[in-house]
Motif scaffolding. Structure first.
Motif, PDB file in Angstrom:
ATOM      1  N   PRO A   1     -10.537  26.489  32.971  1.00 10.91           N
ATOM      2  CA  PRO A   1     -11.351  25.289  33.185  1.00 10.91           C
ATOM      3  C   PRO A   1     -12.432  25.190  32.105  1.00 10.91           C
ATOM      4  O   PRO A   1     -13.237  26.092  31.952  1.00 10.91           O
ATOM      5  CB  PRO A   1     -11.992  25.531  34.562  1.00 10.91           C
ATOM      6  CG  PRO A   1     -11.118  26.550  35.225  1.00 10.91           C
ATOM      7  CD  PRO A   1     -10.562  27.399  34.128  1.00 10.91           C
TER       8      PRO A   1
ATOM      9  N   ALA B   1     -23.543  35.104  19.997  1.00  8.14           N
ATOM     10  CA  ALA B   1     -23.518  34.268  21.202  1.00  8.14           C
ATOM     11  C   ALA B   1     -23.977  35.098  22.400  1.00  8.14           C
ATOM     12  O   ALA B   1     -24.517  34.561  23.358  1.00  8.14           O
ATOM     13  CB  ALA B   1     -22.115  33.728  21.442  1.00  8.14           C
ATOM     14  N   LEU B   2     -23.738  36.391  22.329  1.00  8.78           N
ATOM     15  CA  LEU B   2     -24.139  37.315  23.405  1.00  8.78           C
ATOM     16  C   LEU B   2     -25.573  37.761  23.135  1.00  8.78           C
ATOM     17  O   LEU B   2     -25.830  38.450  22.157  1.00  8.78           O
ATOM     18  CB  LEU B   2     -23.203  38.523  23.406  1.00  8.78           C
ATOM     19  CG  LEU B   2     -23.449  39.583  24.466  1.00  8.78           C
ATOM     20  CD1 LEU B   2     -23.139  39.053  25.860  1.00  8.78           C
ATOM     21  CD2 LEU B   2     -22.601  40.822  24.187  1.00  8.78           C
TER      22      LEU B   2
ATOM     23  N   ASP C   1     -27.535  27.578  37.259  1.00  2.29           N
ATOM     24  CA  ASP C   1     -26.138  28.003  37.261  1.00  2.29           C
ATOM     25  C   ASP C   1     -25.427  27.698  35.957  1.00  2.29           C
ATOM     26  O   ASP C   1     -24.299  28.159  35.751  1.00  2.29           O
ATOM     27  CB  ASP C   1     -25.388  27.284  38.388  1.00  2.29           C
ATOM     28  CG  ASP C   1     -25.696  27.898  39.733  1.00  2.29           C
ATOM     29  OD1 ASP C   1     -26.267  28.997  39.761  1.00  2.29           O
ATOM     30  OD2 ASP C   1     -25.350  27.273  40.754  1.00  2.29           O
ATOM     31  N   ALA C   2     -26.033  26.892  35.094  1.00  4.02           N
ATOM     32  CA  ALA C   2     -25.344  26.497  33.867  1.00  4.02           C
ATOM     33  C   ALA C   2     -25.323  27.612  32.829  1.00  4.02           C
ATOM     34  O   ALA C   2     -24.631  27.529  31.823  1.00  4.02           O
ATOM     35  CB  ALA C   2     -25.997  25.251  33.269  1.00  4.02           C
TER      36      ALA C   2
ATOM     37  N   PHE D   1     -24.292  31.255  31.628  1.00  3.66           N
ATOM     38  CA  PHE D   1     -23.420  32.398  31.883  1.00  3.66           C
ATOM     39  C   PHE D   1     -24.240  33.667  31.709  1.00  3.66           C
ATOM     40  O   PHE D   1     -24.774  33.916  30.625  1.00  3.66           O
ATOM     41  CB  PHE D   1     -22.259  32.431  30.891  1.00  3.66           C
ATOM     42  CG  PHE D   1     -21.143  31.494  31.210  1.00  3.66           C
ATOM     43  CD1 PHE D   1     -20.291  31.739  32.277  1.00  3.66           C
ATOM     44  CD2 PHE D   1     -20.925  30.367  30.430  1.00  3.66           C
ATOM     45  CE1 PHE D   1     -19.235  30.880  32.563  1.00  3.66           C
ATOM     46  CE2 PHE D   1     -19.874  29.499  30.714  1.00  3.66           C
ATOM     47  CZ  PHE D   1     -19.026  29.752  31.785  1.00  3.66           C
ATOM     48  N   ARG D   2     -24.350  34.452  32.763  1.00  3.78           N
ATOM     49  CA  ARG D   2     -25.097  35.701  32.704  1.00  3.78           C
ATOM     50  C   ARG D   2     -24.147  36.860  32.918  1.00  3.78           C
ATOM     51  O   ARG D   2     -23.172  36.748  33.652  1.00  3.78           O
ATOM     52  CB  ARG D   2     -26.175  35.722  33.790  1.00  3.78           C
ATOM     53  CG  ARG D   2     -27.223  34.620  33.665  1.00  3.78           C
ATOM     54  CD  ARG D   2     -28.214  34.679  34.821  1.00  3.78           C
ATOM     55  NE  ARG D   2     -29.183  33.589  34.762  1.00  3.78           N
ATOM     56  CZ  ARG D   2     -28.959  32.359  35.211  1.00  3.78           C
ATOM     57  NH1 ARG D   2     -27.796  32.063  35.774  1.00  3.78           N
ATOM     58  NH2 ARG D   2     -29.878  31.419  35.115  1.00  3.78           N
ATOM     59  N   LEU D   3     -24.437  37.989  32.296  1.00  3.47           N
ATOM     60  CA  LEU D   3     -23.604  39.175  32.489  1.00  3.47           C
ATOM     61  C   LEU D   3     -24.420  40.425  32.218  1.00  3.47           C
ATOM     62  O   LEU D   3     -25.527  40.348  31.693  1.00  3.47           O
ATOM     63  CB  LEU D   3     -22.356  39.130  31.601  1.00  3.47           C
ATOM     64  CG  LEU D   3     -22.519  39.257  30.082  1.00  3.47           C
ATOM     65  CD1 LEU D   3     -21.187  39.702  29.478  1.00  3.47           C
ATOM     66  CD2 LEU D   3     -22.922  37.929  29.471  1.00  3.47           C
TER      67      LEU D   3
ATOM     68  N   TYR E   1     -27.625  40.216  29.963  1.00  3.49           N
ATOM     69  CA  TYR E   1     -27.302  39.409  28.794  1.00  3.49           C
ATOM     70  C   TYR E   1     -26.937  37.999  29.241  1.00  3.49           C
ATOM     71  O   TYR E   1     -26.684  37.759  30.421  1.00  3.49           O
ATOM     72  CB  TYR E   1     -26.132  40.021  28.017  1.00  3.49           C
ATOM     73  CG  TYR E   1     -26.562  41.216  27.207  1.00  3.49           C
ATOM     74  CD1 TYR E   1     -26.849  41.094  25.861  1.00  3.49           C
ATOM     75  CD2 TYR E   1     -26.711  42.462  27.810  1.00  3.49           C
ATOM     76  CE1 TYR E   1     -27.270  42.180  25.119  1.00  3.49           C
ATOM     77  CE2 TYR E   1     -27.136  43.564  27.071  1.00  3.49           C
ATOM     78  CZ  TYR E   1     -27.414  43.405  25.727  1.00  3.49           C
ATOM     79  OH  TYR E   1     -27.830  44.466  24.981  1.00  3.49           O
TER      80      TYR E   1
ATOM     81  N   LEU F   1     -24.813  34.262  27.624  1.00  2.00           N
ATOM     82  CA  LEU F   1     -24.077  33.625  26.536  1.00  2.00           C
ATOM     83  C   LEU F   1     -24.889  32.408  26.119  1.00  2.00           C
ATOM     84  O   LEU F   1     -25.141  31.523  26.942  1.00  2.00           O
ATOM     85  CB  LEU F   1     -22.672  33.229  27.000  1.00  2.00           C
ATOM     86  CG  LEU F   1     -21.801  34.410  27.457  1.00  2.00           C
ATOM     87  CD1 LEU F   1     -20.418  33.913  27.875  1.00  2.00           C
ATOM     88  CD2 LEU F   1     -21.658  35.441  26.339  1.00  2.00           C
TER      89      LEU F   1
ATOM     90  N   TYR G   1     -22.050  28.289  24.992  1.00  2.00           N
ATOM     91  CA  TYR G   1     -21.510  28.437  26.342  1.00  2.00           C
ATOM     92  C   TYR G   1     -22.407  27.767  27.364  1.00  2.00           C
ATOM     93  O   TYR G   1     -23.617  27.997  27.364  1.00  2.00           O
ATOM     94  CB  TYR G   1     -21.376  29.920  26.684  1.00  2.00           C
ATOM     95  CG  TYR G   1     -20.389  30.611  25.791  1.00  2.00           C
ATOM     96  CD1 TYR G   1     -19.052  30.691  26.143  1.00  2.00           C
ATOM     97  CD2 TYR G   1     -20.780  31.128  24.552  1.00  2.00           C
ATOM     98  CE1 TYR G   1     -18.128  31.286  25.309  1.00  2.00           C
ATOM     99  CE2 TYR G   1     -19.868  31.724  23.707  1.00  2.00           C
ATOM    100  CZ  TYR G   1     -18.543  31.801  24.084  1.00  2.00           C
ATOM    101  OH  TYR G   1     -17.631  32.374  23.250  1.00  2.00           O
TER     102      TYR G   1
ATOM    103  N   ASP H   1     -22.027  26.873  31.640  1.00  2.00           N
ATOM    104  CA  ASP H   1     -21.170  26.881  32.814  1.00  2.00           C
ATOM    105  C   ASP H   1     -21.314  25.543  33.530  1.00  2.00           C
ATOM    106  O   ASP H   1     -21.991  25.432  34.544  1.00  2.00           O
ATOM    107  CB  ASP H   1     -21.567  28.053  33.734  1.00  2.00           C
ATOM    108  CG  ASP H   1     -20.472  28.336  34.752  1.00  2.00           C
ATOM    109  OD1 ASP H   1     -19.492  27.579  34.802  1.00  2.00           O
ATOM    110  OD2 ASP H   1     -20.620  29.329  35.498  1.00  2.00           O
TER     111      ASP H   1
ATOM    112  N   ALA I   1     -20.887  22.407  35.814  1.00  2.00           N
ATOM    113  CA  ALA I   1     -20.405  22.295  37.189  1.00  2.00           C
ATOM    114  C   ALA I   1     -19.037  21.617  37.209  1.00  2.00           C
ATOM    115  O   ALA I   1     -18.155  21.998  37.967  1.00  2.00           O
ATOM    116  CB  ALA I   1     -21.398  21.486  38.023  1.00  2.00           C
TER     117      ALA I   1
ATOM    118  N   ARG J   1     -16.736  24.372  28.565  1.00  2.00           N
ATOM    119  CA  ARG J   1     -17.720  25.402  28.881  1.00  2.00           C
ATOM    120  C   ARG J   1     -17.944  26.304  27.669  1.00  2.00           C
ATOM    121  O   ARG J   1     -18.915  27.025  27.592  1.00  2.00           O
ATOM    122  CB  ARG J   1     -17.261  26.193  30.103  1.00  2.00           C
ATOM    123  CG  ARG J   1     -17.108  25.269  31.329  1.00  2.00           C
ATOM    124  CD  ARG J   1     -17.146  26.042  32.621  1.00  2.00           C
ATOM    125  NE  ARG J   1     -15.976  26.885  32.798  1.00  2.00           N
ATOM    126  CZ  ARG J   1     -15.816  27.716  33.820  1.00  2.00           C
ATOM    127  NH1 ARG J   1     -16.761  27.812  34.749  1.00  2.00           N
ATOM    128  NH2 ARG J   1     -14.721  28.442  33.924  1.00  2.00           N
ATOM    129  N   GLU J   2     -17.008  26.270  26.739  1.00  3.53           N
ATOM    130  CA  GLU J   2     -17.179  26.950  25.442  1.00  3.53           C
ATOM    131  C   GLU J   2     -16.917  25.895  24.388  1.00  3.53           C
ATOM    132  O   GLU J   2     -15.879  25.245  24.413  1.00  3.53           O
ATOM    133  CB  GLU J   2     -16.185  28.115  25.324  1.00  3.53           C
ATOM    134  CG  GLU J   2     -16.141  28.740  23.938  1.00  3.53           C
ATOM    135  CD  GLU J   2     -15.355  30.060  23.880  1.00  3.53           C
ATOM    136  OE1 GLU J   2     -15.111  30.667  24.935  1.00  3.53           O
ATOM    137  OE2 GLU J   2     -14.985  30.454  22.765  1.00  3.53           O
TER     138      GLU J   2
END
Lengths: 582, 582
Positions: free
Chosen positions: A39, A75-76, A93-94, A96-98, A106, A108, A141, A143, A145, A155-156
């Motif tokens: 997606p 990007a990271l 929420d938009a 991207f977290r990791l 981190y 994106l 990036y 995210d 909805a 999204r990318e």
């Protein structure tokens, strides 16, 4: 360069993809430019990647021309800089977290204001170093909805983001103008139809801001433009022209009326017009007070906010949110009303609000001296002739009322009409939000520190591939502007005869030698299949090498106009080269 | 193109960065090519980005020359394809994993075998479509346990990954050879000193595999090469040449001896040599059985594995792991010994292993007819003259014993010596691991499906910037090979005289017109500062425009050799152009 269809990694599709709604999405998939991977995640197949690269090249040329210097960030990115500016949480929420293997946070990168500001701080120290414009063409990036419409909202995606750093506001204005001009050149070179609209600055912070919107019925962005001038703006950015103030002296007293059975503006107006008050009321004479609650970023507690708008207009939540950013906005719940018993639902007036210290912002039309029918803070009661500046004094104004077609243009010329577009560029005068966060200073000529001011400018590079497809297509397929498509000429070998194949090869070779990018259809397929693919792929000039070759002619077709002409084989290379250099 | 140092976003540093150990890291930071953003995350400043792009261009040219077609995938990828091949879990902590706003699992692509296989399956269906080579130049992510040495081992890096798809093994061998040749051309064009070593294939699966290692003392990879031939291999890939088998008939019987106080090979050999057994023993006569446990990917249960190696060698865990991949390997815990009482620590022999069904793999030196001293499965007891093929029969062989300098080269010529390098390229014959996982078939000429076979090939593009810096530098700074550096010539204006500045400008303009990329030092700085920066930045030719200008000469310095020559101003452009076109 010759690209042979016989070995090209390309399979066109006869059917539209099931999930595609807009023409660009359908055609870019059918013509084999992109493929869906996830997606909002697409792969670029050979033809698509070429278009992307061509657009990138135009963007780079114009950025270099205004003195932009290309660099590139990861990007990271680590959390800390985004925490420092509040964007780690503001992005919601938009983002991207990791976490990495050690548990460190981190993200994106959605845009890179923080990193650019920190980098400039790291390298530069003197006023002599400034101004500087830095940019990158980079994968971003978000995210989303609702990722939609293929590469229109992924999204990318690939973005050109640039940042200007200046010593003062005048410098920032110059850097902003440089970008504005560069963007105009970029979008003009791409042949796009677009408007420049006044914009709000969203979560980015900052003041002056404009968006470049490609005109498109399928666009997600609504904007308004004036029928009488060049004015155009995002609905969120429309500024309401206030009416003239009026004297408050000698005006009728405010009177409270018992108005049973008037829960809506419509019933209220009806009731008043049936009552014998000596004049006629319309919804525009009423003042509707809408209660919401807001919370500043990083705060825990919500604060009540009352928004007063003329009763003939709804509160536009997007405009309200844009006006209050970066604060969050939420509607009241029953418990909020219970906790604030002075709020009498349906009959809220300025009196109780101001008596109870509720922040009260009103539409710019509600100026000193205007008289209103509004709630009397008591069930079934309204007050008439409540005078702004005499009977109540709002805490300020807010752009929250809906904008309607027919409204007067803010520039005083003509009225507004609505249109739809796709955001392709955005330029901001950010100011000092980020340089304050990281204390980016230059040592001035007097050895005192000067806080740097920043601009931020973006172009949705990968989105432009879809936007071009959206503006340049017909029922048969894509129709690329010259220089931007995956090739300059599509040479179709139409016939099984060996001399026809050789003729096609020879013409392709001669064109290639002249610097023309050739797509050569040397496949073992019927002419019908090849013609359909040529229309679908949308290279601007199609050269058909077929039976006419025996008579010494080939057919040259203009993909955009459909015009065909027979050209002598010996002239075709010159002819195509001349088309191409126009 | 002229780049002016007066406005270039570049500040060189006089000090090495504190965290830098290897020369490339120190110099690339000091000369302003890269900046650290996070552990293993670097930004490319203008000069660094140019070198990166120059390398990318060389890689693309050679990939296109072998018929490679460039496409591009997202870096953010859904879990499912990687789950299907097992790599979602096999990659362990090195994989960056994240969730989107809906809680769906994603990863940041480390390599893209899955996506390429799926894409080819999606587009191609007939045997006529094959072979095809696809590639991308893309940002990759690996959560390295120890990111180090700047951009040499980052967690975000640029890689060229390509994938070949063939109908049969011969086709795969051809695609592999095409890549091998292309890689040789690429690394030769970059002027690198490198070796091609036999390699194991790691978590990628597959069979034939070679690595390109840049020769570097600072390299992380140890490899061995033969003193007597061109043989070179990763230590993990060294294949032990087995000795000749010997007859088992008429050989002495195996005898169990009471050997108290012999917990180590050394004490055992001592003991035996003091006992009156009529011959001398060395550690190489003993057979050491090392117990580990292994687990296949996706399995829950561990399985015991015994590894037998000559007692004079240690088990090399990296070689053992490489031999057993993709299975996991772990050492035994006390509880494992408790659960398997037949394992008598220090005295484990083939007898108990085979009686209890433990899988038993031995070093290739342990061939039929070789006699060994080994454990008798009883404390303080060893067995002598245990004959392979008579008294025990291993389940197979395994490459797990350490490789030592002086070992015979596997190709029979010379002996092995160790060296260090940096992996810059890797080519694999993957085979059908991924096409099996996704059932990638072509319809053959007989209408029967043919399972496609795959190759996978990678070049660490961003790493090459550091590798070049590692191989090309001196005590003053970087020394770029021609064509790869950030500029072709560095014109230094040395002097405050206006005619000197004008002379520099004129020469720069003339060079630029001839297609030479010029870095022009037009700053207000002392000649000393400018010279030091020129050496540090490392552009191959330095033209100093200074006092000599009055006499009609400038100085041309070769950065690599340090050679200086006075050239007449009127000849300098031709001179530099000729240097550049060599």
């Amino acid at each position: 360069m010759i690209t042979r269809m016989s070995s090209l990694f390309l399979r066109t599709l006869r059917e539209d993809p099931a999930d595609a709604e807009v023409p660009s999405h359908k055609l870019l998939v059918r013509a084999g430019y992109v493929r869906r991977v996830a997606p909002g995640g697409y792969s670029w197949l050979p033809l698509g990647l070429r278009v992307l690269r061509n657009i990138e090249a135009v963007v780079r040329e114009e950025m270099d021309a205004i003195g932009g210097q290309e660099i590139q960030f990861p990007a990271l990115l680590p959390r800390e800089p985004y925490e420092a500016t509040g964007r780690w949480s503001e992005y919601g929420d938009a983002l991207f977290r990791l976490k990495d293997r050690k548990g460190a946070d981190y993200l994106l990168g959605p845009t890179h204001e923080e990193l650019f500001a920190l980098t400039v701080k790291g390298e530069y120290s003197s006023y002599k170093d400034y101004p500087v414009i830095l940019y990158q063409v980079q994968t971003k990036y978000r995210d989303e909805a609702r990722p939609r419409a293929g590469i229109l909202r992924g999204r990318e995606f690939v973005m050109k983001d640039s940042y200007s750093f200046d010593l003062d506001d005048e410098g920032l204005a110059r850097s902003y103008q440089l970008h504005r001009d560069a963007y105009i050149r970029i979008f003009d070179r791409l042949g796009l139809e677009y408007v420049i609209v006044k914009a709000t600055s969203g979560a980015m912070g900052g003041s002056a801001s404009e968006e470049f919107l490609a005109v498109a019925e399928t666009g997600e962005d609504t904007y308004v433009r004036s029928t009488g001038s060049g004015y155009a703006a995002n609905v969120e950015a429309v500024v309401t022209p206030p009416p003239a103030e009026q004297p408050v002296e000698g005006r009728p007293e405010a009177q409270v009326h018992y108005t049973p059975g008037t829960p809506t503006i419509e019933t209220l107006v009806d009731f008043l017009n049936k009552a014998d008050l000596g004049r006629t009321f319309t919804a525009a004479d009423t003042l509707k007070n809408v209660l919401v609650k807001t919370r500043q970023p990083g705060q825990k507690d919500w604060e009540l906010l009352a928004v007063g708008v003329p009763g003939d207009r709804e509160v536009d939540l997007k405009r309200l949110e844009a006006s209050l950013e970066p604060a969050e906005v939420a509607l009241l719940e029953e418990s909020d009303f219970a906790a604030n018993p002075f709020l009498v639902k349906g009959y809220i007036g300025p009196g109780a609000l101001q008596a109870n210290g509720v922040r009260y912002l009103v539409d710019p039309r509600i100026v000193r001296g205007t008289a209103w029918v509004t709630g009397a803070d008591k069930a079934d009661h309204h007050v008439v002739d409540l005078l702004c500046g005499r009977d109540f004094t709002p805490d300020g104004t807010i752009e929250a009322a809906e904008v309607r077609e027919g409204d007067a243009s803010p520039d005083g010329h003509g009225t507004l009409v609505a249109a739809r577009g796709i955001e392709i560029g955005h330029i901001f005068q950010l100011g000092r939000k980020y340089t304050d966060a990281f204390e980016v200073d230059a040592l001035g000529p007097d050895s005192k520190p000067v806080r740097i001011t920043m601009g931020s400018y973006g172009i949705g590079v990968s989105r432009l591939v879809a936007v071009l497809a959206e503006q340049f297509h017909d029922e048969l397929g894509l129709v690329w502007p010259r220089g931007i498509g995956p090739a300059d000429v599509h040479v179709v070998v139409a016939g099984k005869d060996e001399t026809v194949a050789e003729g096609g090869e020879r013409i392709a070779a001669q064109l290639s030698e002249r610097g023309v990018r050739v797509l050569l259809d040397d496949r073992k397929a019927t002419p019908g299949v090849k013609f359909a693919d040529a229309e679908l792929i949308g290279v601007p000039t199609i050269v058909v090498v077929g039976r006419g070759l025996a008579k010494g002619v080939v057919e040259v077709k203009d993909r955009a106009t459909g015009e065909r002409s027979e050209i002598a084989v010996d002239d075709v290379v010159e002819h195509v080269v001349s088309l191409n250099s126009r």
